[in-house]
Structure formats: C-alpha cells, structure tokens
Motif scaffolding. Sequence first.
Motif, mmCIF file in Angstrom:
data_model
loop_
_atom_site.group_PDB
_atom_site.id
_atom_site.type_symbol
_atom_site.label_atom_id
_atom_site.label_comp_id
_atom_site.label_asym_id
_atom_site.label_seq_id
_atom_site.Cartn_x
_atom_site.Cartn_y
_atom_site.Cartn_z
ATOM 1 N N ILE A 1 0.843 -1.201 0.000
ATOM 2 C CA ILE A 1 0.000 0.000 0.000
ATOM 3 C C ILE A 1 0.875 1.246 0.000
ATOM 4 O O ILE A 1 0.659 2.172 -0.793
ATOM 5 C CB ILE A 1 -0.959 0.001 1.208
ATOM 6 C CG1 ILE A 1 -1.998 -1.112 1.072
ATOM 7 C CG2 ILE A 1 -1.638 1.370 1.355
ATOM 8 C CD1 ILE A 1 -2.792 -1.374 2.340
ATOM 9 N N PHE A 2 1.861 1.280 0.878
ATOM 10 C CA PHE A 2 2.720 2.451 0.975
ATOM 11 C C PHE A 2 3.483 2.674 -0.329
ATOM 12 O O PHE A 2 3.567 3.797 -0.829
ATOM 13 C CB PHE A 2 3.684 2.323 2.156
ATOM 14 C CG PHE A 2 4.496 3.565 2.372
ATOM 15 C CD1 PHE A 2 3.910 4.696 2.912
ATOM 16 C CD2 PHE A 2 5.827 3.612 2.016
ATOM 17 C CE1 PHE A 2 4.650 5.863 3.099
ATOM 18 C CE2 PHE A 2 6.575 4.766 2.207
ATOM 19 C CZ PHE A 2 5.981 5.890 2.746
ATOM 20 N N ARG A 3 4.017 1.623 -0.906
ATOM 21 C CA ARG A 3 4.748 1.755 -2.173
ATOM 22 C C ARG A 3 3.832 2.247 -3.286
ATOM 23 O O ARG A 3 4.244 3.045 -4.130
ATOM 24 C CB ARG A 3 5.408 0.436 -2.541
ATOM 25 C CG ARG A 3 6.528 0.074 -1.553
ATOM 26 C CD ARG A 3 7.301 -1.128 -1.974
ATOM 27 N NE ARG A 3 8.123 -0.729 -3.115
ATOM 28 C CZ ARG A 3 8.644 -1.577 -3.975
ATOM 29 N NH1 ARG A 3 8.437 -2.871 -3.838
ATOM 30 N NH2 ARG A 3 9.388 -1.161 -4.973
ATOM 31 N N LEU A 4 2.589 1.788 -3.305
ATOM 32 C CA LEU A 4 1.616 2.271 -4.285
ATOM 33 C C LEU A 4 1.389 3.769 -4.111
ATOM 34 O O LEU A 4 1.400 4.533 -5.083
ATOM 35 C CB LEU A 4 0.292 1.512 -4.150
ATOM 36 C CG LEU A 4 -0.874 2.051 -4.987
ATOM 37 C CD1 LEU A 4 -0.596 1.874 -6.479
ATOM 38 C CD2 LEU A 4 -2.172 1.361 -4.586
ATOM 39 N N LEU A 5 1.196 4.200 -2.862
ATOM 40 C CA LEU A 5 0.955 5.620 -2.605
ATOM 41 C C LEU A 5 2.169 6.467 -2.967
ATOM 42 O O LEU A 5 2.019 7.587 -3.473
ATOM 43 C CB LEU A 5 0.559 5.829 -1.140
ATOM 44 C CG LEU A 5 -0.788 5.223 -0.743
ATOM 45 C CD1 LEU A 5 -1.031 5.393 0.746
ATOM 46 C CD2 LEU A 5 -1.921 5.820 -1.553
ATOM 47 N N PRO B 1 1.859 12.930 -4.782
ATOM 48 C CA PRO B 1 1.161 13.788 -3.821
ATOM 49 C C PRO B 1 -0.345 13.947 -4.045
ATOM 50 O O PRO B 1 -1.060 14.315 -3.133
ATOM 51 C CB PRO B 1 1.848 15.145 -3.965
ATOM 52 C CG PRO B 1 3.073 14.914 -4.745
ATOM 53 C CD PRO B 1 2.919 13.625 -5.486
ATOM 54 N N GLU B 2 -0.836 13.656 -5.242
ATOM 55 C CA GLU B 2 -2.276 13.807 -5.481
ATOM 56 C C GLU B 2 -3.102 12.738 -4.786
ATOM 57 O O GLU B 2 -4.284 12.925 -4.527
ATOM 58 C CB GLU B 2 -2.589 13.855 -6.977
ATOM 59 C CG GLU B 2 -2.294 12.580 -7.728
ATOM 60 C CD GLU B 2 -0.852 12.468 -8.220
ATOM 61 O OE1 GLU B 2 -0.568 11.458 -8.877
ATOM 62 O OE2 GLU B 2 -0.012 13.334 -7.944
ATOM 63 N N GLY B 3 -2.485 11.593 -4.492
ATOM 64 C CA GLY B 3 -3.193 10.546 -3.765
ATOM 65 C C GLY B 3 -4.076 9.702 -4.659
ATOM 66 O O GLY B 3 -4.144 9.891 -5.873
ATOM 67 N N ILE B 4 -4.785 8.790 -4.011
ATOM 68 C CA ILE B 4 -5.620 7.818 -4.719
ATOM 69 C C ILE B 4 -6.820 7.479 -3.833
ATOM 70 O O ILE B 4 -6.684 7.404 -2.615
ATOM 71 C CB ILE B 4 -4.775 6.569 -5.060
ATOM 72 C CG1 ILE B 4 -5.539 5.563 -5.904
ATOM 73 C CG2 ILE B 4 -4.250 5.924 -3.805
ATOM 74 C CD1 ILE B 4 -4.668 4.403 -6.389
ATOM 75 N N PRO B 5 -8.004 7.283 -4.433
ATOM 76 C CA PRO B 5 -9.174 6.921 -3.618
ATOM 77 C C PRO B 5 -9.005 5.541 -2.982
ATOM 78 O O PRO B 5 -8.384 4.649 -3.555
ATOM 79 C CB PRO B 5 -10.338 6.921 -4.607
ATOM 80 C CG PRO B 5 -9.818 7.416 -5.899
ATOM 81 C CD PRO B 5 -8.328 7.424 -5.843
ATOM 82 N N VAL B 6 -9.590 5.399 -1.821
ATOM 83 C CA VAL B 6 -9.441 4.164 -1.053
ATOM 84 C C VAL B 6 -9.893 2.935 -1.840
ATOM 85 O O VAL B 6 -9.254 1.888 -1.776
ATOM 86 C CB VAL B 6 -10.168 4.277 0.318
ATOM 87 C CG1 VAL B 6 -11.661 4.326 0.151
ATOM 88 C CG2 VAL B 6 -9.758 3.145 1.228
ATOM 89 N N GLY B 7 -10.951 3.045 -2.609
ATOM 90 C CA GLY B 7 -11.432 1.911 -3.391
ATOM 91 C C GLY B 7 -10.420 1.444 -4.422
ATOM 92 O O GLY B 7 -10.259 0.244 -4.665
ATOM 93 N N GLN B 8 -9.735 2.390 -5.014
ATOM 94 C CA GLN B 8 -8.719 2.052 -6.006
ATOM 95 C C GLN B 8 -7.506 1.388 -5.350
ATOM 96 O O GLN B 8 -6.887 0.509 -5.938
ATOM 97 C CB GLN B 8 -8.303 3.293 -6.781
ATOM 98 C CG GLN B 8 -7.531 2.987 -8.038
ATOM 99 C CD GLN B 8 -7.288 4.224 -8.887
ATOM 100 O OE1 GLN B 8 -7.934 5.245 -8.716
ATOM 101 N NE2 GLN B 8 -6.336 4.126 -9.785
ATOM 102 N N GLY C 1 -7.673 -0.627 -2.784
ATOM 103 C CA GLY C 1 -8.106 -2.009 -2.603
ATOM 104 C C GLY C 1 -8.016 -2.818 -3.876
ATOM 105 O O GLY C 1 -7.600 -3.979 -3.864
ATOM 106 N N GLU C 2 -8.416 -2.204 -4.994
ATOM 107 C CA GLU C 2 -8.336 -2.894 -6.281
ATOM 108 C C GLU C 2 -6.888 -3.176 -6.675
ATOM 109 O O GLU C 2 -6.571 -4.257 -7.154
ATOM 110 C CB GLU C 2 -9.000 -2.048 -7.366
ATOM 111 C CG GLU C 2 -10.502 -1.937 -7.228
ATOM 112 C CD GLU C 2 -11.106 -0.933 -8.206
ATOM 113 O OE1 GLU C 2 -10.394 -0.479 -9.136
ATOM 114 O OE2 GLU C 2 -12.282 -0.594 -8.026
ATOM 115 N N GLU C 3 -6.031 -2.200 -6.479
ATOM 116 C CA GLU C 3 -4.630 -2.331 -6.892
ATOM 117 C C GLU C 3 -3.884 -3.391 -6.088
ATOM 118 O O GLU C 3 -3.095 -4.145 -6.649
ATOM 119 C CB GLU C 3 -3.904 -0.990 -6.764
ATOM 120 C CG GLU C 3 -4.384 0.063 -7.722
ATOM 121 C CD GLU C 3 -3.888 -0.134 -9.143
ATOM 122 O OE1 GLU C 3 -2.829 -0.766 -9.330
ATOM 123 O OE2 GLU C 3 -4.564 0.341 -10.062
ATOM 124 N N VAL C 4 -4.114 -3.425 -4.789
ATOM 125 C CA VAL C 4 -3.383 -4.389 -3.952
ATOM 126 C C VAL C 4 -4.191 -5.650 -3.655
ATOM 127 O O VAL C 4 -3.718 -6.532 -2.958
ATOM 128 C CB VAL C 4 -2.877 -3.747 -2.633
ATOM 129 C CG1 VAL C 4 -1.868 -2.654 -2.925
ATOM 130 C CG2 VAL C 4 -4.003 -3.232 -1.787
#
Length: 124
Positions: free
Chosen positions: A21-25, A30-37, A39-42
Amino acid sequence: METKEAVIALAALAQETRLSIFRLLVQIGPEGIPVGQIGEEVKVAPATLSFHLKELYHAGLISSRQEGRFIYYTANFERMAAIMTFLTQNCCQGMPQECLTVVETALGGCCPPQSNPKSTRSQS
C-alpha cells in the motif's frame, strides 16, 4: 526523528500488505488515490484494507482527505524523508552529507513537501 518514532514507522512497513500500500501511494505521488482504487490495486478486501490503512496512518506514513464522497490517501513524503535521513544519518564515517545529499536531492525532485489544509484524520 527519534528512535521510537522510527521503530513505529518501520514496524508498520514490516508487513507485506502495508508495504505494498505504501509503495503504491509513493508511486501515485502527492495527489493521492481513492481508497477503493487502493483495494483494487493491492487486491485487499475493504475490512482488511481499512485495518492496514489505520496502521499506516497511526505510524504517520500516510494522510487522508475527503473530496465529495471519496476518501483519498497520500503517502507522507516528509515522514518518508525523515525515516531515510534517520537511517543514513551516521553513514559515511560521520559525514552524512555525502549520503543525505543524494537522498534529499532524489526526494526533492519527485516529491515536493506536502501542505494540504484539507487533510483529515479519517481512516477509510
């Protein structure tokens, strides 16, 4: 950064899902990512994701903000830089500027300091 703070942050990252999760972020920036995305990514169930986000948040590694009905998560790049500095401050036989210049230059080029007044303390 104090040793205790470093231990808390590193302990939060010492788990495969949280590290992913941290590596994805970090990759998203800096713009971030929605929580649902996230979950999908990881590929993590919502309840499990919420637990892991909470752990990263309490370690100071991520922040969140709400936009409409979405919650966005962002890596805390300043905290990441502080951890990297802590880990390398005694390198190069007492001349940390040799190592830190490389780290600080790399972080400064990709990850400007965050200053987002819309940050919240939501967890998911």
